[in-house]
Design an enzyme around this catalytic site. Structure first.
Site, mmCIF file in Angstrom:
data_model
loop_
_atom_site.group_PDB
_atom_site.id
_atom_site.type_symbol
_atom_site.label_atom_id
_atom_site.label_comp_id
_atom_site.label_asym_id
_atom_site.label_seq_id
_atom_site.Cartn_x
_atom_site.Cartn_y
_atom_site.Cartn_z
ATOM 1 N N HIS A 78 41.203 -21.878 56.178
ATOM 2 C CA HIS A 78 40.235 -22.891 55.773
ATOM 3 C C HIS A 78 38.934 -22.668 56.542
ATOM 4 C CE1 HIS A 78 38.178 -26.500 54.845
ATOM 5 N NE2 HIS A 78 38.341 -27.040 56.035
ATOM 6 N N HIS B 295 34.348 -23.618 56.377
ATOM 7 C CA HIS B 295 33.166 -24.229 55.740
ATOM 8 C C HIS B 295 32.081 -23.164 55.596
ATOM 9 C CE1 HIS B 295 34.479 -28.230 57.872
ATOM 10 N NE2 HIS B 295 35.252 -27.948 56.844
ATOM 11 N N ASP C 263 38.103 -7.565 41.036
ATOM 12 C CA ASP C 263 39.183 -6.943 41.806
ATOM 13 C C ASP C 263 39.998 -7.979 42.587
ATOM 14 O OD1 ASP C 263 38.305 -4.375 41.074
ATOM 15 O OD2 ASP C 263 37.337 -3.970 42.999
ATOM 16 N N HIS D 196 33.311 -29.966 50.420
ATOM 17 C CA HIS D 196 34.060 -29.736 51.647
ATOM 18 C C HIS D 196 33.989 -28.281 52.107
ATOM 19 C CE1 HIS D 196 38.132 -30.335 53.926
ATOM 20 N NE2 HIS D 196 37.252 -29.704 54.625
ATOM 21 N N TYR E 52 46.392 -2.185 45.704
ATOM 22 C CA TYR E 52 46.449 -2.804 47.024
ATOM 23 C C TYR E 52 47.616 -3.773 47.165
ATOM 24 C CZ TYR E 52 41.938 -0.751 47.979
ATOM 25 O OH TYR E 52 40.930 0.130 48.195
#
Lengths: 224, 224, 224, 224
Positions: free
Chosen positions: B103, B105, B128, B168, B222
Site C-alpha cells: 500500500h 500514496h 504487459d 486514498h 515472467y
C-alpha cells in the site's frame, strides 16, 4: 537580534537534534541552497533554538544553530539567526502550545501560495494530518513580526498545522520540531498530489463528516 | 489487534526480507515519512507479516515487522502493526492466491485516485504488467475491513494487480511481496507517463487484441 | 534465442563496459525496475552483447550481459537476453554503421510516444544532438523483428539517433554504446523541457537554417 | 582558442574550487551529461578559468578546468575549454564587475526560454535574489560572441543576475563563481515554482514597492 554573537555551548544536545532534523528538508526536496529553517522551544525556559542565517545544509552541526530569547534576541551562538527569527519568536509568544516550527519554500506548496489558493482536502492522508484544507495567510514583508502575526491569525482559524503564506512559502507548527518537520513534509506531499490531480480534472470531494472522522481517529492514534 | 506486543523472534528471515523490500518504496519515491507498507503471507501458516505502524524507513529491520494472524491480530512483534493491517488481512482471507500486498500514496497514482479515474491502458508496458486499465475502488474509511472489501471487489473485476482506492492511494497484490512491490513501482511509473501524456493531448488507444496479446506473452514469460 | 545458456566468459571486458553504462540509465531516471537495456556490437565479429532479461540494475556485472549473434541467438552467457534482443539484432543487421543501441521507457519521452507525436526541435541543444525533431515510429508488437523494422524505417527518414516507438518508448542508436546512451539521456532531457514549455504556451520555432548550422557545427566538434 | 594545450598547473587552487562548484549543478539537477559550465575571473590578471569541453562531472578535478585569457584563448590546460568560452569571455570584457559566470540548460528555466517568456516576479524569494522578473535575451548562434553580446545587453536592462537566452538556456553572473552558481540554482527553483503556479491559474502579483523593499533588504543583508 542585537546581542553579541558568542558561543557558550549551551543547549548543545537540543541544537544537535534540531540541526539533524534539517536533513529531512533536503531529503524531501523542500529547500534550496540555504533557504528554510527549523526551530524548537527550549523546555522550561523562555528560549528557542533556530538555524543560523545562510548556513549551508552540508555543514549543519549544533554550531550552526543559535539560541534566542522569545523576542528573537541572540542568547548563545556564533551565527546570526535566520532572517525568519522574528516570525518564529512571534508565534512562540502567542501560541505557547507550539514547541516547534518549520519554514520552507517547497515548490508545490509555494505554487499554491503564489496563487493565494488554499489546498482543498481531497485525500484521506490530508484529512488525517491537516483535518481539512491547508489555509492561506496574508502577504507580509519580512523584517518585523508581520509574518508571525499572519501565521498566528491563520492557524487560529484552522485545524491545520501548516499555513501557506501568500507569494512566500510554508510555515508549520507542532508540539515538537520533529512534528513540525513532519507537517512540512506532508504539506509538500499533499500539495503535489492535489496539484497533479487538478491538472487533469476535479478531484472528488470528501464529505465533511468523513474528514472529521479521519482526523479524529488519526489524532487519537498518533497523538498531536 | 489486541494481542500483547511481545517479541519472540519467529519468522525472522521472512521479516528481514519484507523489511528490505521497503527500500524499493523509498528508492522510487512511492512513500513519504512513515506512510506505506508491505506485507507477505507466511508459507504454510495462517499468518502474514507486515510493517509496524509509524516505523521510519531508515530504521527498518526485521524488528520493525510484526507477525499477524488472518484476522489482523498480533502474534509476534514489538511494534503495533500498520493501521492498514485490517485491509491486508481481509484480502488474504478472501483471496488465498494473494501472497503479498503493498500500500502506498504514490503521488501520480494517487492523483488519479483523487479524481476517481482509472488509468487507461495506452502503453505496451502497461498491457504487459496490468493487462488493461488500472481500476478505481470505492471510497472507504479506515478502521474496519471496508478498505479490504473495496480492494477485493475491484480486483475481482480486473486483470490488474493494482487498485486505486478513491481519494486514498494504491493497493497492489501478487504471488509474493516482491511481485506486489513490482506492481506498486510499475503503477506509479505508468500513472506518471499517462498523466504526462494526457497533459498535452490524448494518448492513442491500443487495440484490445493487442493488449490481450501483450498480456498473454508477458505473463507467460515472467510467470505471475 | 534457442542456444543453450552456458557461460564461457568471452568478451568479458566489453560486457563489463556495457554493464557499467546501464548506471547512466538509473542515474538519469530513464528506467524502472528491470526495464531498459543497452547493447553494443563486438568489433570485428558478427556478434553483439546485450543486457539479460529481468536482471536487476543493482546486480549488473559482466555476467548479466549476454553475447548474441546477429539473428539474436545466444552465443555465450547464463542469462536469457533481453526480450528486446530481436529488435536490436534487426537494427544491427540493417544498419552496419550502428554499433550501439539503447531502449528505455523514460517517462517524458514515452509520454510523447503515447500520443504518437514527434518532439519539435525548439532548443539549440536539440538541434545540436538530433538535428531536428525526434520522430515517431509505428506501433509494433514484441516477439519478432517488427519493432526493429519500425526503428530502422524511422531512423532512415531522419537525422535523429532516437526514435519514439508509438505507445511504447525510446530506441536510440550510435557509433558506440556510450553514444547511444548519451542519445537516450538527451532524448529524455529535451522531451521534458519541450513538454514543460508547451504546457504554458507555444515554444518559439528555430529557423531551419539555424538548426542546420547548429547540427553541422556540433557533429563536427564532437564527431558522430 | 588556438593556443597549444599544455598543462603547467597554474592557478591550481582556484581551478579546484571551480571544479568543486560544478557539484552544485548536478546536485540540483541543472545539468545533463556534460552540458553546463562554471567560470571565474582570476584575481589581478586578465584571465579566467572555465570547465573543459565534454568533461564528465564524475571526473571533474582541477585538471578538467582550463585557464583562458579574456579573448578566450587558452593559456594553460590540457582540455579544450567549453564551447561557451567565447560567451564568457565577452561578458568578462564588457562587465568588469562580473567575476563569475554559470551556464546551464536547467529544464524549467529553459522551458520559459523556449517560449521567449520572462519569469514574472511573484515570489518573495525571487524579489530578494532577482529584484524583479528574470529577463529573456535574444536568439543567438554559438561560435562567436553573439551569445555574450545578448547576455550583456539583457543584463544591463535588469537587476537580475540571470538571463534566459531564447531557445537555449540560462546564463548567470555574480561577484564570484559561487554567487553565480547560487543564482543559477535559484533561477531553476523560481522557474519551477512559478511554472507550477501558472499551470492552475494566475499567480498574484507583488506590488513594485514591495519588490523594491525586499530586494533592497536582501542585497543589504547578503551583500551582492
Amino acid at each position: 537580534m542585537t546581542a553579541t554573537l558568542t558561543e557558550r555551548g549551551t543547549h548543545r544536545v537540543q541544537r544537535a537534534h534540531v540541526a539533524a532534523l534539517h536533513a529531512e528538508l533536503t531529503r524531501y526536496g523542500l529547500v534550496t541552497w540555504t533557504s528554510g529553517n527549523v526551530s524548537e522551544r527550549v523546555p522550561g525556559e523562555d528560549l528557542f533554538v533556530i538555524k543560523g542565517s545562510g548556513v549551508s545544509y552540508d555543514d549543519l552541526s549544533w554550531e550552526g544553530i543559535t539560541v534566542c530569547d522569545l523576542d528573537g534576541g541572540v542568547v548563545d551562538g556564533v551565527r546570526k539567526p535566520s532572517s525568519d527569527t522574528d516570525a518564529h519568536a512571534h508565534v512562540y509568544r502567542e501560541m505557547p502550545e507550539v514547541r516547534g516550527q518549520v519554514h520552507t519554500h517547497s515548490p508545490y506548496a509555494t505554487a499554491w501560495a503564489a496563487r493565494g489558493e488554499e489546498i482543498p482536502c481531497v485525500l484521506t492522508a490530508m484529512a488525517d494530518e491537516f483535518g481539512g484544507p491547508i489555509p492561506v495567510g496574508p502577504f507580509a514583508l519580512i523584517g518585523d513580526d508581520s509574518i508571525g502575526r499572519g501565521v498566528v491569525t491563520t492557524l487560529r482559524g484552522s485545524r491545520s498545522p501548516a499555513v501557506l503564506m501568500r507569494n512566500h512559502g510554508v510555515f508549520t507548527v507542532g508540539p515538537s520540531a520533529r512534528a513540525a518537520v513532519k507537517a512540512a513534509v506532508m504539506t509538500e506531499d499533499v500539495a503535489r498530489t492535489v496539484h497533479l490531480s487538478r491538472l487533469l480534472g476535479d478531484p472528488l470531494p470528501i464529505a465533511q463528516s468523513d474528514v472529521d472522522a479521519l482526523y479524529a481517529r488519526y489524532q487519537n492514534v498518533y497523538g498531536q
